[in-house]
Write a protein that holds these residues in place. Structure first.
Motif, PDB file in Angstrom:
ATOM      1  N   MET B   8     -42.365  28.931 -10.265  1.00  0.00           N
ATOM      2  CA  MET B   8     -42.374  30.380 -10.087  1.00  0.00           C
ATOM      3  C   MET B   8     -41.118  31.005 -10.691  1.00  0.00           C
ATOM      4  O   MET B   8     -40.011  30.599 -10.397  1.00  0.00           O
ATOM      5  CB  MET B   8     -42.447  30.633  -8.576  1.00  0.00           C
ATOM      6  CG  MET B   8     -42.506  32.043  -8.167  1.00  0.00           C
ATOM      7  SD  MET B   8     -42.660  32.286  -6.379  1.00  0.00           S
ATOM      8  CE  MET B   8     -42.092  30.824  -5.576  1.00  0.00           C
ATOM      9  N   GLY B   9     -41.297  31.982 -11.563  1.00  0.00           N
ATOM     10  CA  GLY B   9     -40.166  32.684 -12.160  1.00  0.00           C
ATOM     11  C   GLY B   9     -39.556  32.000 -13.374  1.00  0.00           C
ATOM     12  O   GLY B   9     -38.600  32.495 -13.956  1.00  0.00           O
ATOM     13  N   GLY B  24     -50.012  27.297  -8.193  1.00  0.00           N
ATOM     14  CA  GLY B  24     -49.696  28.288  -7.170  1.00  0.00           C
ATOM     15  C   GLY B  24     -49.565  29.695  -7.700  1.00  0.00           C
ATOM     16  O   GLY B  24     -48.718  30.456  -7.264  1.00  0.00           O
ATOM     17  N   LEU B  25     -50.421  30.059  -8.661  1.00  0.00           N
ATOM     18  CA  LEU B  25     -50.436  31.450  -9.109  1.00  0.00           C
ATOM     19  C   LEU B  25     -51.238  32.252  -8.085  1.00  0.00           C
ATOM     20  O   LEU B  25     -52.430  32.002  -7.893  1.00  0.00           O
ATOM     21  CB  LEU B  25     -51.113  31.571 -10.483  1.00  0.00           C
ATOM     22  CG  LEU B  25     -50.381  31.016 -11.701  1.00  0.00           C
ATOM     23  CD1 LEU B  25     -51.336  30.905 -12.882  1.00  0.00           C
ATOM     24  CD2 LEU B  25     -49.191  31.892 -12.073  1.00  0.00           C
ATOM     25  N   GLY B  26     -50.593  33.167  -7.406  1.00  0.00           N
ATOM     26  CA  GLY B  26     -51.293  34.069  -6.490  1.00  0.00           C
ATOM     27  C   GLY B  26     -51.322  35.428  -7.157  1.00  0.00           C
ATOM     28  O   GLY B  26     -52.106  35.667  -8.077  1.00  0.00           O
ATOM     29  N   SER B  27     -50.428  36.304  -6.713  1.00  0.00           N
ATOM     30  CA  SER B  27     -50.305  37.591  -7.401  1.00  0.00           C
ATOM     31  C   SER B  27     -49.518  37.436  -8.709  1.00  0.00           C
ATOM     32  O   SER B  27     -49.523  38.322  -9.558  1.00  0.00           O
ATOM     33  CB  SER B  27     -49.622  38.610  -6.493  1.00  0.00           C
ATOM     34  OG  SER B  27     -48.358  38.136  -6.076  1.00  0.00           O
ATOM     35  N   CYS B  28     -48.852  36.297  -8.866  1.00  0.00           N
ATOM     36  CA  CYS B  28     -48.118  36.016 -10.103  1.00  0.00           C
ATOM     37  C   CYS B  28     -49.091  35.864 -11.271  1.00  0.00           C
ATOM     38  O   CYS B  28     -50.266  35.564 -11.075  1.00  0.00           O
ATOM     39  CB  CYS B  28     -47.327  34.721  -9.980  1.00  0.00           C
ATOM     40  SG  CYS B  28     -46.002  34.766  -8.775  1.00  0.00           S
ATOM     41  N   HIS B  45     -44.297  31.860 -15.694  1.00  0.00           N
ATOM     42  CA  HIS B  45     -44.924  32.132 -14.390  1.00  0.00           C
ATOM     43  C   HIS B  45     -44.260  33.406 -13.867  1.00  0.00           C
ATOM     44  O   HIS B  45     -43.190  33.366 -13.271  1.00  0.00           O
ATOM     45  CB  HIS B  45     -44.686  30.940 -13.456  1.00  0.00           C
ATOM     46  CG  HIS B  45     -45.332  31.055 -12.100  1.00  0.00           C
ATOM     47  ND1 HIS B  45     -46.021  30.015 -11.526  1.00  0.00           N
ATOM     48  CD2 HIS B  45     -45.392  32.067 -11.213  1.00  0.00           C
ATOM     49  CE1 HIS B  45     -46.476  30.389 -10.330  1.00  0.00           C
ATOM     50  NE2 HIS B  45     -46.095  31.627 -10.111  1.00  0.00           N
ATOM     51  N   PHE B  47     -43.518  36.770 -11.848  1.00  0.00           N
ATOM     52  CA  PHE B  47     -43.524  37.084 -10.419  1.00  0.00           C
ATOM     53  C   PHE B  47     -43.775  38.571 -10.152  1.00  0.00           C
ATOM     54  O   PHE B  47     -44.579  38.940  -9.310  1.00  0.00           O
ATOM     55  CB  PHE B  47     -42.163  36.634  -9.894  1.00  0.00           C
ATOM     56  CG  PHE B  47     -41.871  36.909  -8.463  1.00  0.00           C
ATOM     57  CD1 PHE B  47     -42.592  36.291  -7.456  1.00  0.00           C
ATOM     58  CD2 PHE B  47     -40.833  37.760  -8.117  1.00  0.00           C
ATOM     59  CE1 PHE B  47     -42.286  36.530  -6.116  1.00  0.00           C
ATOM     60  CE2 PHE B  47     -40.519  37.995  -6.777  1.00  0.00           C
ATOM     61  CZ  PHE B  47     -41.254  37.379  -5.777  1.00  0.00           C
ATOM     62  N   LEU B  48     -43.088  39.431 -10.870  1.00  0.00           N
ATOM     63  CA  LEU B  48     -43.241  40.877 -10.685  1.00  0.00           C
ATOM     64  C   LEU B  48     -43.282  41.581 -12.045  1.00  0.00           C
ATOM     65  O   LEU B  48     -42.881  41.019 -13.067  1.00  0.00           O
ATOM     66  CB  LEU B  48     -42.079  41.446  -9.861  1.00  0.00           C
ATOM     67  CG  LEU B  48     -42.040  41.138  -8.353  1.00  0.00           C
ATOM     68  CD1 LEU B  48     -40.745  41.644  -7.753  1.00  0.00           C
ATOM     69  CD2 LEU B  48     -43.238  41.718  -7.620  1.00  0.00           C
ATOM     70  N   LYS B  62     -39.013  35.703 -14.605  1.00  0.00           N
ATOM     71  CA  LYS B  62     -39.455  36.284 -13.348  1.00  0.00           C
ATOM     72  C   LYS B  62     -40.242  37.594 -13.508  1.00  0.00           C
ATOM     73  O   LYS B  62     -41.144  37.874 -12.739  1.00  0.00           O
ATOM     74  CB  LYS B  62     -38.185  36.571 -12.532  1.00  0.00           C
ATOM     75  CG  LYS B  62     -38.305  36.356 -11.060  1.00  0.00           C
ATOM     76  CD  LYS B  62     -36.901  36.383 -10.434  1.00  0.00           C
ATOM     77  CE  LYS B  62     -36.893  37.219  -9.185  1.00  0.00           C
ATOM     78  NZ  LYS B  62     -35.591  37.201  -8.500  1.00  0.00           N
ATOM     79  N   VAL B 106     -49.800  43.928  -5.889  1.00  0.00           N
ATOM     80  CA  VAL B 106     -48.834  43.437  -6.870  1.00  0.00           C
ATOM     81  C   VAL B 106     -49.542  42.730  -8.034  1.00  0.00           C
ATOM     82  O   VAL B 106     -49.148  42.870  -9.187  1.00  0.00           O
ATOM     83  CB  VAL B 106     -47.859  42.454  -6.182  1.00  0.00           C
ATOM     84  CG1 VAL B 106     -46.894  41.863  -7.181  1.00  0.00           C
ATOM     85  CG2 VAL B 106     -47.097  43.140  -5.067  1.00  0.00           C
ATOM     86  N   GLY B 135     -56.093  31.742  -5.413  1.00  0.00           N
ATOM     87  CA  GLY B 135     -54.950  31.153  -6.109  1.00  0.00           C
ATOM     88  C   GLY B 135     -55.431  30.365  -7.321  1.00  0.00           C
ATOM     89  O   GLY B 135     -56.586  29.932  -7.373  1.00  0.00           O
ATOM     90  N   ARG B 136     -54.555  30.204  -8.295  1.00  0.00           N
ATOM     91  CA  ARG B 136     -54.940  29.504  -9.520  1.00  0.00           C
ATOM     92  C   ARG B 136     -53.867  28.539 -10.000  1.00  0.00           C
ATOM     93  O   ARG B 136     -52.680  28.734  -9.750  1.00  0.00           O
ATOM     94  CB  ARG B 136     -55.190  30.512 -10.651  1.00  0.00           C
ATOM     95  CG  ARG B 136     -56.406  31.400 -10.465  1.00  0.00           C
ATOM     96  CD  ARG B 136     -56.434  32.453 -11.559  1.00  0.00           C
ATOM     97  NE  ARG B 136     -57.656  33.243 -11.574  1.00  0.00           N
ATOM     98  CZ  ARG B 136     -57.836  34.361 -10.882  1.00  0.00           C
ATOM     99  NH1 ARG B 136     -56.880  34.798 -10.081  1.00  0.00           N
ATOM    100  NH2 ARG B 136     -58.965  35.031 -10.963  1.00  0.00           N
TER     101      ARG B 136
END
Lengths: 204, 159
Positions: B8-9, B24-28, B45, B47-48, B62, B106, B135-136
């Motif tokens: 992540m990030g 673990g891609l959710g809203s990411c 990956h 995050f925002l 990130k 998000v 999730g992906r």
């Protein structure tokens, strides 16, 4: 609040104390629901980590878990999560419903949501009682998915822009019923100073 | 062959028969950017959508606004030809639809920002698997340029 440099050792101690009080109340609520006195809580830790490092808090990112997410508003803002491996979640719902097996259909999901809700609000109630601050939990959101996807979505919901993230984490486990999980609190960017102020005053 | 995990990030590059993986891609949003001819690729990956001031010194991966240019630069530096690069994206889900008001979805914001920054850098988007509430996991086989997406309880799919 989320910057590594911005927390003093005293504030870290206070956060740990908050975690202790909140998680203590949350675990006793869970013990009552499970009628299990052997529910053990590991001493809360305050982790200040970079975003990629936070994945170490929740175990393997690909593991299937149940995660309950609640947003805190009121005098203090923050984000709380209650996460369990899927077999623990199953065991939990089974022992609460008194059934042999459970599926995560609408019924199973709503039980799990309610359990998460009780655990999180117990945590928050303890903090509110101690500080006389108003803490309002949102409705609980539930996801059953990859741990990493759930965790990253919660962190993104917290909109963390800083390089470091502060997380209060408490692990709990029950030997008898083979249930384990984590309670996680991410303090928000505003308002947490009020906690510090009140706690420092009461300590004196 | 090496399996390279992108946390992540983060953003990472690879070449040849290496495989880039993000879980673990959710809203990411996961972004795969690759040059199919020179067999060089990278993955971020995200995050925002946006960093506070348009730059994140420690972790450019990130945020969409810092990650897309940083990923482009990293892939080109690793030997990718800018004119040959293509992108594929996955993620941007909303795992807690009941809380969407609180979290302002998000995921959708991330997808929109990633598309905007890809377009701004003239990087063609050739495939996507975004949205929903799942999730992906995203895998880029750098040699073939094949991108696979996996979710719990469903078969892997190529995008």
């Amino acid at each position: 609040m989320s910057g590594k440099e911005r927390l003093t050792p005293m504030q870290l101690d206070l956060l740990r104390e908050l975690g202790n009080i909140g998680a203590g109340n949350a675990t006793s609520a869970l013990s009552v629901m499970l009628q299990d006195r052997k529910l053990e809580m590991v001493v809360p830790e305050v982790a200040i980590l970079s975003l990629p490092e936070t994945t170490t808090l929740i175990g393997g990112p690909e593991a299937l878990v149940a995660g309950i997410y609640i947003v805190i508003s009121g005098d203090v803002d923050g984000h709380m999560a209650f996460m369990m491996p899927i077999d623990s979640a199953q065991e939990l719902v089974q022992s609460i419903l008194g059934v042999e097996s459970v599926e995560f259909d609408e019924m199973g999901r709503s039980v799990l949501e309610e359990v998460g809700n009780i655990v999180v609000t117990s945590y928050l109630n303890a903090l509110a009682e101690m500080t006389s601050l108003v803490l309002i939990p949102s409705v609980p959101g539930l996801a059953i998915d990859m741990a990493g996807a759930i965790w990253s979505s919660i962190l993104a919901g917290a909109e963390i822009l800083d390089d470091y993230i502060t997380v209060l984490k408490t692990d709990f486990s029950s030997e008898r019923k083979q249930i384990e999980g984590h309670i996680l609190l991410i303090p928000g960017t505003t308002g947490f100073d009020r906690f510090f102020k009140i706690l420092l005053e009461t300590d004196r | 062959m090496a399996e390279i995990f992108v946390n992540m990030g983060e953003l990472k590059v690879a070449a040849g028969d290496d495989v880039l993986i993000t879980v673990g891609l959710g809203s990411c949003v996961g972004v795969a950017l690759y040059d199919p001819e020179n067999k060089v690729g990278g993955m971020a990956h995200i995050f925002l959508a946006a960093s506070r001031d348009g730059k994140s010194t420690e972790q450019p991966g990130k945020f969409a606004d810092t990650a897309i240019p940083a990923l482009l630069e990293a892939v080109v530096r690793a030997g990718g030809r800018r004119s040959l690069l293509v992108a594929k994206i996955a993620g941007g889900a909303n795992l807690f639809p009941k809380l969407s008001q609180a979290s302002l979805n998000v995921g959708m914001q991330n997808v929109a920002a990633v598309k905007e920054h890809l377009a701004a850098h003239k990087l063609p988007l050739r495939g996507e698997d975004v949205g929903g509430s799942i999730g992906r996991k995203m895998i880029l086989y750098v040699e073939s340029g094949k991108v696979m997406v996996q979710s719990i309880g469903s078969e892997p799919r190529e995008i």
